[in-house]
Scaffold this active site. Structure first.
Site, PDB file in Angstrom:
ATOM      1  N   ASP A 115       0.694  -0.754   0.122  1.00  0.00           N
ATOM      2  CA  ASP A 115       0.693   0.125  -0.296  1.00  0.00           C
ATOM      3  C   ASP A 115       0.923   1.662  -0.052  1.00  0.00           C
ATOM      4  OD1 ASP A 115      -1.603   2.365   0.358  1.00  0.00           O
ATOM      5  OD2 ASP A 115      -2.433   1.058   1.690  1.00  0.00           O
ATOM      6  N   HIS A 116       1.599   1.714  -0.677  1.00  0.00           N
ATOM      7  CA  HIS A 116       2.319   2.785  -1.523  1.00  0.00           C
ATOM      8  C   HIS A 116       2.292   3.880  -0.255  1.00  0.00           C
ATOM      9  CE1 HIS A 116      -1.101   4.730  -3.763  1.00  0.00           C
ATOM     10  NE2 HIS A 116      -0.667   5.980  -3.545  1.00  0.00           N
ATOM     11  N   HIS A 174      -5.768   3.029   2.509  1.00  0.00           N
ATOM     12  CA  HIS A 174      -5.738   4.125   2.549  1.00  0.00           C
ATOM     13  C   HIS A 174      -5.482   4.861   4.160  1.00  0.00           C
ATOM     14  CE1 HIS A 174      -3.820   3.588  -0.919  1.00  0.00           C
ATOM     15  NE2 HIS A 174      -3.806   4.828  -1.228  1.00  0.00           N
TER      16      HIS A 174
END
Lengths: 351, 512
Positions: free
Chosen positions: B203-204, B266
């Site tokens: 999950d960047h 996020h």
């Protein structure tokens, strides 16, 4: 990137209280567009971001211009109270002047405000500028003394400022000879007027140290490090060897921690005029002979190569940053306390 | 000659004092989906910048895998163009690129082609022999999600993923499943070939410097943690707002929506790091254990009362007239996909009991902003005249993820003068202007961490499944009645119901 720069400079003062008052005034003045309006008060009430007190010592006007430019650029990333001491004790007729200024920059929408005091002295007052600098420092922030040229190790000014400073930053690439390096190490080790030392020339070696250390991160290579039997460092043809000595001193000091004394060889190389050009580490032992080499290429690059016996492993080209003074200085400002590794490298370089 | 060793060398002593990460072992990275957008925009620029900054080991190699009919030279040329276009550092250093490009090769194959995996194995063997990659492999699945299972299956059946010499790791892009059931099925499929320690679910957001800085802010400063609880915190708002629409991602977004696209990953990550307890150390399982505890402690949501969904209609954003969601490319004109979600959560533990967390995310909102904002309770008693303080706002601590990364503390101060008048001022810390080093892209950090085997900033199996469980509950609630879409104009802060959600508690959304 949007950039805006506003500067306010005050008249000349010699009284420390007047300087302190003027520092407040110029800072306020930057936000005084609305006079005493609430907006102006609000802006002025904004927190001051300062990471340190920075004292820079220069000896002549041309140098002052260059150093001021570096400090200008540094202030964007390291907002500080900066004192520039233009100390000219060899000039006749005592003189002491101060100039106070505050700068406000807006970088990408972020406002950075810094204050600067220029203290200009001739004759005897130039030897005692530390007494004026001390009360102008922001409390509880580290004091960094940046001496851009070769320090006057015996001068009262140098020693008084070292007494005041937490950290002394020099650039041994500024023609430091063996005596200078020895005296520099002495500053870190003396009982009084002792400061931890930072060196921009040492900071320039990070890429060399990092890349050399990477050789021995590779599987199976660490064992070879135990059988290091020599290091060759090629330096530029202009004869300055401080950087090469530090690099050699670094390997020697690290290996000394495991009881290995590493012979160092320094040789000039015509391929470059200045600085370290090539760095070779030789190992032997049961694994056989190996050579680990770093070579500086044109265009700020390093070529890394490993030779095991007569077999060359895949070479690699990486960047060798050429950082301007403000970046090197900025890096030094982030280091806490004594840089033990540097002091050990310097010590080993001098043995 | 050097003296005999008196102390054995057990670690790389030349690394002492270098404030730089350890260098990964030489390895080959196999990128599935090598002709895709992610490879071009993110992965190759990240690898180039890692090489440029000396973080990649000698012998590091990349095998691009895709079913696009191009030669190896064409593939190299494509990725060179991509790096030229998308690298954060410019201009691209040709010598460094050339050095990296020497280790780049291409294998054309459909992802389910067993023979193709034979060719891939042969190429990996060649790299082991010629470039010293020693059996170390990263399998990066930069493909559409429907290929994840088949690639994993073939990696297993072909023997390529077998342990033995060297390590094997697999990186999986989001979305990791599209509900709890599919996420569990995917986890099951991956675990049939790889152990959990080999799996890196990316999950960047977690690779962003400023997200990591939230952890540093909380756990490296002694002054905040004592007030980081229900006693002093009134409520927490977490916002991930985007001013853009769905751009050309209509096809994907129709199957995703804001809940799956942002909330499940996020927002859940930001919630976890804002609410978690201090881990005993920063290793992967210690951090992830604490994050999972937060997700486990979320009070069951009453979807009708605690969740608001929205979809943008036409409007104006940044001075530009923009179409509504249903008018976007590849979107059904009767679509009921949500582009906005607001959720009120409570966390049932001693630290946060009865402290609401308001989370929102949306497209085509007035501005781009990601932040964690904490409103502190008012002082129990104000010794000042009422007139002096009536406009005083509460203390806010805001950790901004993007843009203008940093932290901001809103405090009361006296206005100079003979009368006691107070007003609110902001103390701002801007991350970008306080450190000289340019922040690396999130992918650089995450790719490097994966190669070093550090999974701290990657999602764990239970973390992903917990988040999907919450999403499923919301979806089930939404299925009971159709939404009144569109219900907010592009350029507004979401539907009126989102305002009502927080205002019924006597609070208001921040304007980020």
């Amino acid at each position: 990137m949007t950039q805006n720069h506003k500067e306010l400079t005050a008249r000349t003062f010699v009284d420390v209280h007047a300087i302190q008052e003027e520092l407040d005034q110029v800072r306020w003045g930057l936000h005084a567009d609305g006079g005493g309006s609430e907006a102006a008060q609000h802006a002025a009430a904004e927190a001051r971001a300062s990471v340190c007190n920075l004292i820079a010592v220069v000896s002549n006007e041309p140098e002052l211009g260059a150093i001021s430019s570096v400090l200008d650029r540094l202030s964007v990333t390291n907002p500080s109270r900066t004192l520039i001491l233009l100390a000219q004790h060899t000039r006749a007729a005592d003189k002491l002047e101060a100039e106070v200024s505050a700068q406000e920059r807006t970088e990408s929408g972020h406002r950075v405000t810094t204050e600067r005091v220029l203290l200009h002295a001739h004759g005897e007052p130039a030897r005692h500028l530390a007494s004026l600098a001390a009360p102008l420092l922001i409390p509880d922030l580290p004091v960094i003394l940046w001496w851009p040229g070769r320090p006057e190790f015996d001068s009262p000014l140098f020693n008084d400022l070292c007494e005041l400073a937490d950290r002394l930053i020099v650039d041994t690439d500024e023609g430091f000879d063996e005596t200078d390096l020895t005296r520099l190490l002495g500053v870190a080790r003396r009982k009084t007027a002792r400061a931890s030392i930072g060196d921009l020339n040492w900071a320039r070696l990070i890429a060399w140290r990092h890349t050399a250390a990477q050789f021995f991160d590779m599987p199976g290579m660490l064992a070879r490090l135990a059988h290091i039997h020599g290091v060759s460092i090629f330096h530029g043809s202009d004869g300055s060897t401080a950087q090469a000595r530090l690099l050699g001193g670094w390997v020697r000091s690290r290996m000394a921690t495991v009881g290995i004394d590493v012979p160092l060889e320094f040789r000039p190389d015509d391929s470059h005029e200045h600085g370290v050009c090539r760095f070779l580490i030789y190992t032997g032992g049961d694994e056989g002979l190996a050579r680990f080499s770093l070579k500086r290429l044109r265009g700020n690059r390093l070529l890394t190569q490993i030779r095991l016996g007569d077999q060359d492993l895949s070479p690699r080209t990486v960047r060798l940053e050429s950082r301007p003074a403000e970046e090197l200085l900025g890096f030094e400002l982030t280091l806490p306390g004594h840089d033990v590794l540097f002091e050990q490298a310097l010590d080993a370089a001098l043995r | 000659m050097a003296q005999a060793v008196t102390t054995p060398i057990t670690q790389n002593i030349l690394r002492d004092g270098l404030i730089l990460p350890r260098t990964p072992d030489p390895a080959a990275m196999v990128i599935f989906g090598a002709s895709g957008d992610l490879t071009a925009r993110k992965l190759m620029p990240a690898l180039y910048n890692l090489a440029l900054n000396r973080y990649l080991p000698s012998g590091f190699s990349v095998i691009g895998v895709a079913d696009t009919a191009i030669s190896e030279d064409e593939f190299r040329s494509r990725v060179a163009d991509a790096v030229q276009k998308f690298s954060r550092t410019q201009p691209v250093d040709r010598a460094v690129w050339q050095s990296l490009a020497e280790g780049i090769s291409y294998v054309r194959m459909p992802f389910d082609d067993q023979d193709g995996y034979g060719r891939l194995a042969a190429e990996l063997d060649r790299l082991d022999r010629e470039r010293g990659t020693n059996g170390n492999r990263v399998f990066y699945l930069a493909t559409a999600p429907q290929f994840f299972s088949v690639i994993i299956d073939r990696l297993g059946s072909s023997g390529i993923a077998k342990t033995g010499e060297g390590w094997k790791r697999v990186v999986i892009e989001k979305p990791f499943g599209n509900d709890l059931k599919s996420a569990q099925a995917l986890n099951h499929a991956i675990h049939s070939v790889f152990t959990e320690q080999q799996i890196f679910r990316i999950d960047h957001y977690l690779g962003k410097e400023t997200v990591q800085n939230v952890l540093v802010f909380r756990f490296a400063n002694g002054i905040f943690e004592p007030i980081w609880n229900r006693r002093y915190v009134d409520h927490v708002q977490i916002t991930v707002a985007e001013d853009i629409g769905i751009e050309r991602r209509g096809k994907y977004y129709e199957t995703s929506g804001a809940l799956r696209d942002i909330f499940q990953n996020h927002l859940m990550q930001l919630l976890s790091i804002a609410a978690m307890e201090a881990p005993p150390n920063f290793d992967a399982d210690s951090v992830r254990d604490e994050k999972v505890k937060v997700l486990k402690s979320i009070h069951p949501i009453d979807v009708a009362k605690d969740v608001v969904r929205g979809q943008y209609g036409p409007g104006w954003v940044g001075g530009q007239q923009v179409p509504g969601y249903r008018q976007e490319l590849n979107v059904s004109p009767t679509s009921n996909t949500e582009t906005f979600v607001a959720v009120r959560l409570k966390i049932d533990n001693w630290r946060w009991a009865d402290t609401p967390f308001y989370l929102r995310t949306g497209k085509r909102l007035p501005s781009r902003a990601s932040e964690i904002a904490i409103q502190f309770k008012n002082p129990p008693h104000l010794p000042f005249a009422k007139t002096a303080v009536e406009e005083l706002t509460p203390n806010w601590l805001v950790m901004r993820i993007q843009p203008h990364e940093g932290a901001s503390l809103k405090i009361a101060a006296k206005i100079p003068g003979p009368v006691m008048r107070l007003r609110t001022v902001n103390m701002d810390f801007f991350y970008g202007s306080s450190f000289m080093v340019e922040s690396p892209d999130a992918y650089e950090r995450l790719v490097l961490d994966c190669m070093l085997g550090d999974a701290t900033l990657f999602a764990r199996e239970d973390e992903v499944e917990r988040a999907w469980g919450l999403v499923d509950r919301i979806e089930a609630g939404w299925a009971l009645q159709p939404p009144p879409f569109p219900n907010y104009a592009a350029g507004s802060w979401g539907p009126p119901e989102a305002d009502a959600l927080i205002e019924q508690d006597g609070r208001r959304w921040r304007r980020p």
